[in-house]
Motif scaffolding. Sequence first.
Motif, mmCIF file in Angstrom:
data_model
loop_
_atom_site.group_PDB
_atom_site.id
_atom_site.type_symbol
_atom_site.label_atom_id
_atom_site.label_comp_id
_atom_site.label_asym_id
_atom_site.label_seq_id
_atom_site.Cartn_x
_atom_site.Cartn_y
_atom_site.Cartn_z
ATOM 1 N N GLU A 15 0.959 -1.256 0.155
ATOM 2 C CA GLU A 15 0.084 0.058 -0.071
ATOM 3 C C GLU A 15 1.245 1.134 -0.378
ATOM 4 O O GLU A 15 0.468 2.609 -0.406
ATOM 5 N N MET A 16 1.948 1.173 0.855
ATOM 6 C CA MET A 16 2.613 2.559 0.253
ATOM 7 C C MET A 16 2.778 2.960 -0.972
ATOM 8 O O MET A 16 3.047 4.532 -0.576
ATOM 9 N N PRO A 17 3.888 2.407 -1.520
ATOM 10 C CA PRO A 17 3.880 3.446 -2.986
ATOM 11 C C PRO A 17 2.563 3.765 -3.449
ATOM 12 O O PRO A 17 2.731 4.898 -3.863
ATOM 13 N N LYS A 18 1.203 3.101 -3.023
ATOM 14 C CA LYS A 18 0.179 4.186 -3.361
ATOM 15 C C LYS A 18 -0.595 5.008 -2.844
ATOM 16 O O LYS A 18 -0.729 6.159 -3.549
ATOM 17 N N TYR A 19 0.041 5.246 -2.154
ATOM 18 C CA TYR A 19 -0.569 6.091 -0.985
ATOM 19 C C TYR A 19 0.420 7.299 -0.734
ATOM 20 O O TYR A 19 1.639 7.548 -0.057
ATOM 21 N N LYS A 20 0.619 8.544 -0.072
ATOM 22 C CA LYS A 20 1.240 9.951 0.372
ATOM 23 C C LYS A 20 1.340 9.680 1.719
ATOM 24 O O LYS A 20 0.847 10.731 2.136
ATOM 25 N N VAL A 21 1.822 8.901 2.623
ATOM 26 C CA VAL A 21 2.085 8.810 3.459
ATOM 27 C C VAL A 21 2.126 10.021 4.883
ATOM 28 O O VAL A 21 3.424 10.323 4.017
ATOM 29 N N GLN A 22 1.230 10.748 5.255
ATOM 30 C CA GLN A 22 2.567 12.257 6.107
ATOM 31 C C GLN A 22 2.955 11.351 8.229
ATOM 32 O O GLN A 22 3.876 11.965 7.639
ATOM 33 N N TYR A 23 1.553 11.086 8.144
ATOM 34 C CA TYR A 23 1.836 10.117 9.481
ATOM 35 C C TYR A 23 2.077 8.834 10.125
ATOM 36 O O TYR A 23 1.186 7.999 10.230
#
Length: 193
Positions: free
Chosen positions: A66-74
């Motif tokens: 999932e990480m590559p699909k979203y721009k996680v900030q926190y």
Amino acid sequence: MKLNKYQHINDEALLQEFYADGNTEWIGILLERYTILLLGTCMKYLKNQEAAKDAVQQIFLKVMTEMPKYKVQYFKSWIYMIARNYCLMQLRDKKITYTLQEEAPLLEAEGNLAELLEKEKLLQCIENALDDLNEEQKKCITLFYLEKKSYRTIAAITGYSILQVKSHIQNGKRNLKLLVEKKQHTPSGKQPE
């Protein structure tokens, strides 16, 4: 151990490294950092050590995809949400597969599940309301409550004075409460009276 080598690098910097070069080692460092938190969260929901360990492994796999699909900030709050949702799905699936002879424990578990689902609904409501705050309040609230940063650390991260940080947290908390109350008492599609 990788964790000690990178302990001076905060989550945000590790996320930036990952999004810059796509190297999954950065995610591995973050996952290693939060393994105990994940295990504790899974134990809280699943009440079984082996099931919790299995859940952590599944969450690791999910994060890697999932990480590559979203721009996680926190990362900490994001991974907690992934873990919570995974555990609640496990509990729902477990409820469906009970046999009739296990009906009595099921009724007890159902009460716990209803309570968990209610908490999940409230957390989701808070999460949605957090997005409605202005950027300063959202940033300060997230750093203070979700990432457990001190006023001084938040001031250093954001560039705000300590008085501004306190003000953003106080106003953000008040606004968050109002937004949550409004969202909870407004049936979907209807305007509040």
